[in-house]
Motif scaffolding. Structure first.
Motif, mmCIF file in Angstrom:
data_model
loop_
_atom_site.group_PDB
_atom_site.id
_atom_site.type_symbol
_atom_site.label_atom_id
_atom_site.label_comp_id
_atom_site.label_asym_id
_atom_site.label_seq_id
_atom_site.Cartn_x
_atom_site.Cartn_y
_atom_site.Cartn_z
ATOM 1 N N ASP A 114 0.958 -1.180 0.551
ATOM 2 C CA ASP A 114 0.135 -0.261 -0.136
ATOM 3 C C ASP A 114 0.861 0.900 -0.008
ATOM 4 O O ASP A 114 1.566 1.262 0.619
ATOM 5 C CB ASP A 114 -0.568 -0.222 1.387
ATOM 6 C CG ASP A 114 -1.575 1.062 1.717
ATOM 7 O OD1 ASP A 114 -1.250 2.131 2.518
ATOM 8 O OD2 ASP A 114 -2.794 1.503 0.225
ATOM 9 N N HIS A 117 1.010 3.485 2.927
ATOM 10 C CA HIS A 117 1.525 3.175 4.811
ATOM 11 C C HIS A 117 3.193 2.528 4.074
ATOM 12 O O HIS A 117 4.201 2.883 5.041
ATOM 13 C CB HIS A 117 1.042 1.645 4.851
ATOM 14 C CG HIS A 117 1.340 0.355 5.719
ATOM 15 N ND1 HIS A 117 1.396 1.381 7.047
ATOM 16 C CD2 HIS A 117 3.035 0.227 6.275
ATOM 17 C CE1 HIS A 117 2.201 0.752 7.887
ATOM 18 N NE2 HIS A 117 3.057 -0.508 7.376
ATOM 19 N N THR A 121 6.491 4.425 6.945
ATOM 20 C CA THR A 121 6.668 3.167 7.371
ATOM 21 C C THR A 121 8.299 3.093 6.464
ATOM 22 O O THR A 121 9.749 3.583 7.699
ATOM 23 C CB THR A 121 6.487 1.741 7.349
ATOM 24 O OG1 THR A 121 6.313 1.278 5.736
ATOM 25 C CG2 THR A 121 5.150 1.740 7.610
ATOM 26 N N TYR A 152 -3.000 9.909 2.937
ATOM 27 C CA TYR A 152 -2.615 8.971 4.644
ATOM 28 C C TYR A 152 -1.876 9.664 4.554
ATOM 29 O O TYR A 152 -1.318 9.537 6.437
ATOM 30 C CB TYR A 152 -2.299 8.068 3.502
ATOM 31 C CG TYR A 152 -2.292 6.577 4.663
ATOM 32 C CD1 TYR A 152 -3.058 5.964 4.795
ATOM 33 C CD2 TYR A 152 -0.903 6.589 4.942
ATOM 34 C CE1 TYR A 152 -2.475 4.783 5.972
ATOM 35 C CE2 TYR A 152 -0.546 5.242 5.416
ATOM 36 C CZ TYR A 152 -1.499 4.955 6.149
ATOM 37 O OH TYR A 152 -1.043 3.916 7.559
ATOM 38 N N HIS A 156 -0.282 9.879 8.955
ATOM 39 C CA HIS A 156 0.305 9.199 9.094
ATOM 40 C C HIS A 156 1.499 9.244 9.516
ATOM 41 O O HIS A 156 2.561 9.023 10.358
ATOM 42 C CB HIS A 156 -0.226 7.992 8.656
ATOM 43 C CG HIS A 156 -1.542 7.734 9.004
ATOM 44 N ND1 HIS A 156 -2.232 7.749 8.027
ATOM 45 C CD2 HIS A 156 -2.020 6.648 9.789
ATOM 46 C CE1 HIS A 156 -3.343 7.341 8.443
ATOM 47 N NE2 HIS A 156 -3.476 6.704 9.207
#
Length: 166
Positions: A114, A117, A121, A152, A156
């Motif tokens: 994804d 994400h 990360t 996103y 995040h």
């Protein structure tokens, strides 16, 4: 400030998907933010999706999608996944050339999963101090239905994020 202590090298993550918006963000970064002592990591995320590989569109209903599962052509899916992989390899090569063109010292990293994400990360793992990406400028409804990588990342990431809008 103590002159004897070297400044910590800035690690900048550039999220690149091959779009004109991402290219514009890279060009803007090169002209306005890049410093020669930066460690630049260009991240391209390959995101295989079953619906994309089957030729489905965002407008298909669940019923149409379910009926297409009944007649899966596994060879076609495998071929689509291979094409996506080959396209990603080609794009990463083009991104390396762009770094040279803009005289940016950096490296291209290809990740899979994804995109939002994986970018967040990977930036955390690399101890990045900034994430830069382009915005495609989708409307609120489309962003709500499809999601938004930039949205996103903004929500995040624990580091500053610069979203360049062309």
């Amino acid at each position: 400030m103590n002159e004897d202590i070297p400044a910590q090298k800035r690690v900048v993550v550039l999220a690149m998907d091959g779009s004109t918006e991402a290219d514009a963000a890279l060009q803007w970064f090169a002209k306005n933010i890049y410093r020669q002592d930066d460690e630049v990591l260009v991240i391209h995320c390959l995101h295989h999706t079953a619906s994309h590989a089957m030729g489905c569109t965002e407008h298909m209903t669940m019923g149409v999608l379910f009926s297409s599962f009944q007649s899966l052509d596994l060879k076609a899916i495998e071929k689509a996944f291979q094409k996506e992989t080959n396209d990603a390899v080609r794009l990463c090569s083009q991104l390396e050339e762009l770094l040279q063109q803009y005289e940016i010292q950096g490296k291209v990293i290809r990740v899979q999963g994804d995109p939002g994400h994986k970018i967040v990360t990977t930036a955390e793992e690399c101890k990045a101090s900034l994430i830069v990406l382009g915005s495609r400028g989708h409307g609120a409804i489309r962003r709500t239905v499809l999601g938004s990588v930039s949205d996103y990342i903004l929500h995040h990431a624990t580091i500053p994020v610069l979203v360049y809008r062309h």
